[in-house]
Write an enzyme that holds these catalytic residues in place. Structure first.
Site, PDB file in Angstrom:
ATOM      1  N   LYS A   1       0.839  -1.196   0.000  1.00  0.00           N
ATOM      2  CA  LYS A   1       0.000   0.000   0.000  1.00  0.00           C
ATOM      3  C   LYS A   1       0.873   1.245   0.000  1.00  0.00           C
ATOM      4  CE  LYS A   1      -3.883   2.064   2.551  1.00  0.00           C
ATOM      5  NZ  LYS A   1      -4.822   1.883   3.681  1.00  0.00           N
TER       6      LYS A   1
ATOM      7  N   SER B   1      -9.419   2.735   2.717  1.00  0.00           N
ATOM      8  CA  SER B   1      -8.366   3.337   1.918  1.00  0.00           C
ATOM      9  C   SER B   1      -7.437   2.324   1.253  1.00  0.00           C
ATOM     10  CB  SER B   1      -7.530   4.285   2.786  1.00  0.00           C
ATOM     11  OG  SER B   1      -6.861   3.575   3.811  1.00  0.00           O
TER      12      SER B   1
ATOM     13  N   SER C   1     -10.423   0.654   6.841  1.00  0.00           N
ATOM     14  CA  SER C   1      -9.656   0.696   5.587  1.00  0.00           C
ATOM     15  C   SER C   1      -9.150  -0.653   5.105  1.00  0.00           C
ATOM     16  CB  SER C   1      -8.481   1.660   5.726  1.00  0.00           C
ATOM     17  OG  SER C   1      -8.935   2.992   5.783  1.00  0.00           O
TER      18      SER C   1
END
Length: 370
Positions: free
Chosen positions: A82, A157, A181
């Site tokens: 990520k 996210s 997230s």
């Protein structure tokens, strides 16, 4: 085995076939790079890619097998990190134009552990700017699209990771989670995202004692999530809240006797908004758990202040980490993050203490002065 078939195997299956030499790491890597080339232009999930580095890693992994080296649990599995998480020598932008050329000189702990376990980091997955938001888009790389319906959000996210897994571009991925997230994009993309207990996956963080944000695994199956977690969990003295238990506990077989296991079932989150379709699915799962021998009881925790407390602590955390950026880069930060920082800067020590006390201490025992 044809390349497209490799990408549709579970991570555990790929790892087993690598170990048995039924498929080479080079073949696994080529299959996933081909899948990325074919699919990623449509969904925009992997936003930084190093194919040459990926193939070099695959060749090295095959060489290790040939010489009889001890293989880690993730040996030969491609992954991408990520874009909130630092990767040594690989651009990490946090989805912000302020950091669009940022190249860290050190891996985060989770990346160090994934590599040590044999995973091959091939790139980065998309995230909202500074991870703020439940829709994955930013001014550096644009939006990541839902593979089931590109007109819909993929969540966030950790949206880039969720879409990469759903599209078979990666067998395992990582994410971060404050308010959903890891779980939100997993739900939206029909994969599995697991928010572990704070300290289970240790991190070097500005707010080292905070239990708010965690890092964790994502995959297409619960078994694959457990495999990844076994490699990244475990104590580390760089994190003051790290859990002492070894991550190897998650490598055990998942089958077990669930007789008399007690589970609390919360049908409506104590009055917080919940989508009726989600509530229906959760309710239908009660019967499944009971059929396995579990004792399921309905619980009614008081979440009436949860939204207020969450927003208070989130604003405080954002301001603590990002406030310095406002001095020189205000116009380069999206308005919602600016607002969050400004809200956090207005909070007093009493505001923070009251919020933390109401989370940690049952309401009847809170001092009236808080």
């Amino acid at each position: 085995m044809r390349y497209n078939e490799i990408c549709y195997l579970a991570a555990r299956e790929i790892r087993e076939k690598i170990g048995k030499r039924e498929v080479s790491v080079t073949e696994v890597m080529e299959a996933h790079l081909n899948q990325i080339e074919r699919v990623n232009p449509t969904v925009n999930a992997i936003i930084t890619l190093h194919p040459d580095q990926a193939m070099e890693g695959a060749l090295a992994a095959d060489a290790a097998i040939a010489r009889g080296a001890n293989l880690g649990p993730l040996h030969g599995l491609p992954t991408a990190v990520k874009d909130l998480t630092p990767t040594e020598g690989m651009r990490t932008t946090f989805g912000s134009p302020i950091f669009k050329d940022n190249v860290p000189d050190q891996d985060a702990i989770i990346v160090q552990r994934a590599k040590k376990a044999g995973a091959i980091v091939i790139g980065k997955t998309n995230t909202p700017e500074f991870g703020a938001g439940s829709h994955t888009f930013n001014p550096v790389f644009g939006a990541t699209l839902n593979p089931y319906d590109t007109s819909k959000t993929c969540g966030g996210s950790s949206g880039g990771a969720g879409v990469s897994l759903a599209c078979r571009m990666l067998p395992i991925a990582d994410g971060t989670d404050i308010g959903g997230s890891l779980r939100n994009p997993a739900n939206f993309n029909n994969i599995v995202g697991f928010r572990p207990s704070p300290g289970r996956v240790p991190a070097i963080a500005p707010l080292g004692w905070s239990t708010f944000s965690v890092q964790g695994p994502m995959a297409r199956t619960v078994s694959d999530v457990a495999l990844y977690l076994s490699a990244i969990a475990g104590p580390d003295n760089r994190s003051p809240i790290s859990i002492e238990q070894s991550g190897s506990v998650f490598a055990a077989h998942l089958e077990r006797d669930f007789s008399d296991v007690q589970i609390s079932y919360v049908p409506d989150l104590g009055g917080l908004p919940i989508d009726g379709r989600v509530a229906s699915i959760i309710e239908s799962s009660v019967g499944v758990l009971e059929s396995l021998g579990c004792i399921v009881e309905e619980a009614t925790p008081d979440f009436s202040n949860a939204d207020e407390l969450f927003k208070t602590l989130r604003a405080w955390g954002t301001a603590s980490v990002r406030a310095e950026l406002l001095k020189e880069h205000r116009t380069s930060i999206k308005s919602t993050v600016v607002g969050e920082i400004e809200t956090g800067l207005k909070l007093t020590a009493m505001d923070i203490g009251r919020a933390e006390a109401r989370i940690l201490i049952p309401a009847p025992y809170i001092s009236p002065h808080l």
